[in-house]
Scaffold this active site. Sequence first.
Site, mmCIF file in Angstrom:
data_model
loop_
_atom_site.group_PDB
_atom_site.id
_atom_site.type_symbol
_atom_site.label_atom_id
_atom_site.label_comp_id
_atom_site.label_asym_id
_atom_site.label_seq_id
_atom_site.Cartn_x
_atom_site.Cartn_y
_atom_site.Cartn_z
ATOM 1 N N HIS A 19 0.622 -1.296 -0.087
ATOM 2 C CA HIS A 19 0.035 -0.048 -0.100
ATOM 3 C C HIS A 19 0.794 1.309 -0.024
ATOM 4 O O HIS A 19 1.965 1.169 0.242
ATOM 5 C CB HIS A 19 -0.806 0.030 1.356
ATOM 6 N N ARG A 70 -6.094 1.078 3.879
ATOM 7 C CA ARG A 70 -5.014 1.311 3.066
ATOM 8 C C ARG A 70 -4.680 0.524 1.880
ATOM 9 O O ARG A 70 -4.166 0.928 0.800
ATOM 10 C CB ARG A 70 -3.805 1.684 3.963
ATOM 11 N N GLU A 128 -1.486 -6.990 7.475
ATOM 12 C CA GLU A 128 -0.394 -6.312 8.021
ATOM 13 C C GLU A 128 -0.006 -7.300 9.386
ATOM 14 O O GLU A 128 -1.088 -7.507 10.042
ATOM 15 C CB GLU A 128 -0.196 -4.948 8.283
ATOM 16 N N HIS A 132 0.638 -5.678 2.534
ATOM 17 C CA HIS A 132 1.577 -5.040 3.395
ATOM 18 C C HIS A 132 2.948 -5.269 3.745
ATOM 19 O O HIS A 132 3.102 -6.605 2.929
ATOM 20 C CB HIS A 132 0.653 -4.868 4.735
#
Length: 309
Positions: free
Chosen positions: A64, A113, A167, A237
């Site tokens: 991202h 994100r 993440e 991520h």
Amino acid sequence: MRFFSRCFPGNAGPFGKQVFSHRQFFLIQALTSHASMAYPTSVINAFDNSQDSSTETALILIRHGESLWNEKNLFTGCVDVPLTKRGVEEAIEAGKRISYIPVDIIYTSALIRAQMTAMLAMTQHRHKKVPIIIHNESEQAQTWTGIFSEETKKQSIPVITAWQLNERMYGELQGFNKRETAERVGKEQVHEWRRSYDVRPPGGESLEMCSQRAVAYFKDCIEPQLKSGKHVMVAAHANSLRSIIKYLDRLTSQEVISLELSTGIPLLYIYKDGTFIKRGSPVGPTEAGVYAYTKSLALYRQKLDEMSH
């Protein structure tokens, strides 16, 4: 049900038990068997590029763009924060870099994100297809998000969100400033939490734990799509993508901890005959070399150029 629950999650939280209604079960069963029941099955089937198993397919990985907590140098982990203006620009630039690479299906984490990055990147794609998030979280969501125009379905790309691509969960560090934390507990301790393979921050995940969930999801859900002939983009991520790259490049646990991924920079792999071939990062939308790596990518670019004239 293991494949179903991994690849098409419903209401349960990240570590909760998955429960499906009868309708959800049959919808998922149809989805995985390429039946043409109803949306989202029909959306995915509209892009069924199934080819011979020896065909080359593209895998695009994108971390991202910069988030608001990246900007503030905070431990973010699984906290759901959006992109900064710079992050939006990075996502758009990433889209330009992959604008000639085919995309049939998109996977993102459950965090905004990563989803913003995927959506913004696809606004730059030369094919002009619309990415549409598939909602399987309830029977009502499946019904209300249905698409009934066959022509519109053909101009859409299904987007599947999965918490397994989230993440790494940083536990009690989430929300703290990285520099201030290092000053408080020591740089060596923070470095060990961030860069060791099997050391967990307080209440959080180690990279090894993150890798177990991300790679299992990749093997169960994403790799079969590549094998079936679909071109896939994954927006996720740093740590979930490091985990997947460890699997793709067969890195050791020592090699992966030194792997750095920049925000908003796409990485390209070619999947053929059960093997992943790393092609690096597309330099830009006019970089012919990237698309000449394989005959299929070169032909796809030529087709898009012909369509635009």
